[in-house]
Design an enzyme around this catalytic site. Sequence first.
Site, PDB file in Angstrom:
ATOM      1  CG  HIS A 280      -1.953   0.953   1.412  1.00  0.00           C
ATOM      2  ND1 HIS A 280      -1.756   2.284   1.095  1.00  0.00           N
ATOM      3  CD2 HIS A 280      -3.195   0.834   1.666  1.00  0.00           C
ATOM      4  CE1 HIS A 280      -3.110   2.784   1.470  1.00  0.00           C
ATOM      5  NE2 HIS A 280      -3.704   2.065   1.540  1.00  0.00           N
TER       6      HIS A 280
ATOM      7  CD  GLU B 259      -3.863   1.349  -1.696  1.00  0.00           C
ATOM      8  OE1 GLU B 259      -4.248   0.316  -1.260  1.00  0.00           O
ATOM      9  OE2 GLU B 259      -4.370   2.461  -1.725  1.00  0.00           O
TER      10      GLU B 259
HETATM   11  O1  LIG Z   1      -7.273   3.970   6.913  1.00  0.00           O
HETATM   12  P1  LIG Z   1      -6.768   2.679   6.262  1.00  0.00           P
HETATM   13  O2  LIG Z   1      -7.375   1.460   6.911  1.00  0.00           O
HETATM   14  O3  LIG Z   1      -5.195   2.753   6.344  1.00  0.00           O
HETATM   15  O4  LIG Z   1      -7.213   2.677   4.963  1.00  0.00           O
HETATM   16  C1  LIG Z   1      -6.785   3.587   3.903  1.00  0.00           C
HETATM   17  C2  LIG Z   1      -7.503   3.287   2.475  1.00  0.00           C
HETATM   18  O5  LIG Z   1      -6.524   2.346   2.056  1.00  0.00           O
HETATM   19  C3  LIG Z   1      -6.897   2.390   0.644  1.00  0.00           C
HETATM   20  O6  LIG Z   1      -6.277   1.132   0.489  1.00  0.00           O
HETATM   21  C4  LIG Z   1      -8.626   2.157   0.378  1.00  0.00           C
HETATM   22  O7  LIG Z   1      -8.769   1.943  -0.915  1.00  0.00           O
HETATM   23  C5  LIG Z   1      -9.125   3.327   1.130  1.00  0.00           C
HETATM   24  O8  LIG Z   1     -10.590   2.828   0.874  1.00  0.00           O
HETATM   25  C6  LIG Z   1      -9.064   3.262   2.656  1.00  0.00           C
HETATM   26  O9  LIG Z   1      -9.679   4.361   3.213  1.00  0.00           O
END
Ligand SMILES: O=P(O)(O)OC[C@H]1O[C@@H](O)[C@H](O)[C@@H](O)[C@@H]1O
Length: 309
Positions: free
Chosen positions: A180, A283
Site C-alpha cells: 500500500h 497500491e
Molecule cells: O485507513 P486505512 O485502513 O489505512 O485505509 C486507508 C485507505 O486504504 C485504501 O487502500 C483504500 O482503498 C481506502 O478505501 C482506505 O480508506
Amino acid sequence: MDLGERIQSLYAKYGSLKGITIELHKQLIAVSVRNEAASATIFLQGAQLAEYKRAGEHPLIWLSDQCDYQSGTPLRGGIPICWPWFGDLSRNPKAVKNQICGSDQPAHGFVRDREWELIAVELPDTETTRITLKLEVAADEIWKFPAALRVIITVGTELSLQFQVTNLGAEPFSFSHALHAYFNIGDIEGVRVEGLEGYDYLDTLDNWTLKKSNFPLQINAEVDRVYPDVAKELRITDRKLNRTIKIEAMNLSDLVVWNPWIDKSKRLSHFGETDYTQMLCLESARLLDNIVCLTANETYKCTVRYSFN
Ligand SMILES: O=P(O)(O)OC[C@H]1O[C@@H](O)[C@H](O)[C@@H](O)[C@@H]1O
C-alpha cells in the site's frame, strides 16, 4: 524480552554495520539505513517502510507528521503490508472471507500492526542495503493457517520490496494482499498517472461500478479505484517536483488508486486536513479474481520496484 532488551540485542547484531542504526520512535523499533545512494527507515511493526529518500532528492515516500508511533497502530504513510485480506473484508472473494473467523475485522488484514523479526541486513555494495524481515503467523482465533511471511527491502538508487508467503500447514489457504505505497508528491493537482489508459476499473465510490480509463489519470476529487489486470509498469508524473516516478510490479496483477481528497481527509486517523495534496497511493495488489491460493509448502513471491528520474 522488553523493548530495551530487544533494542540491545538488535544493536549487538546489526549496530556495527556501516550505515545501520537501530532507533526507538516512542513505542516502535525502527532500523535506519544510510548508504551512498539513499536513506530509509523501516519499522519492525508491520515490516513497514516509512521513509525512503535518494541522497539530495525529495523523499519518494510520504509519511504523515501526525503518526503517534504507538504499538498496535499502523503508521499513516510509508508502505504498509496488507495481508491476508485487502480493504474491507466483506468486499473480498468468498475464498478469503470464509477463512476468517469473525466478520468484524479491521481493514487490510492483521499483519500491519504485528511485530516482525529483523533477520538479515546485507550490504552488497556501498550503494545498496538489503533488509529482510520475517513474521510467522500461527493458527489463532481469526486465522487458521500457519504461514511464514517475509519482506525483503532493497534500499539503493531505487527502492524495491519483495513479499513472500509460505504455507507451513497441510491445508491450502487463499489471500488477497497489497503493498500500500503512499507516494510523496509536490501537489496533487499537478500529477498524472500514466499507464492506466484503456484499462477498466471498479469505482468503489460509485457502488463498485465498472468503468474505463481513457486518459492519463488526473486527480481533482476523491479517488478510490480497483484496477484489475493492469500494466506492469506505471508512471506518476509530478510537475511541481519535476520528476517521474516509475512503479514496476512483478507477479502483482492489480492496482488500487487512492486519494481521500477533502472530506475523507477529515475522517482519517493521523492525517492532516491538507495532507491529501501531498500524497497519492498506488497500491500494487492481488485482489478479486487474482487472489493467491497456496497449497502445503508452496511459496508465493512478488516484487515491486520504485524509481524516479
Ligand atoms: O485507513 P486505512 O485502513 O489505512 O485505509 C486507508 C485507505 O486504504 C485504501 O487502500 C483504500 O482503498 C481506502 O478505501 C482506505 O480508506
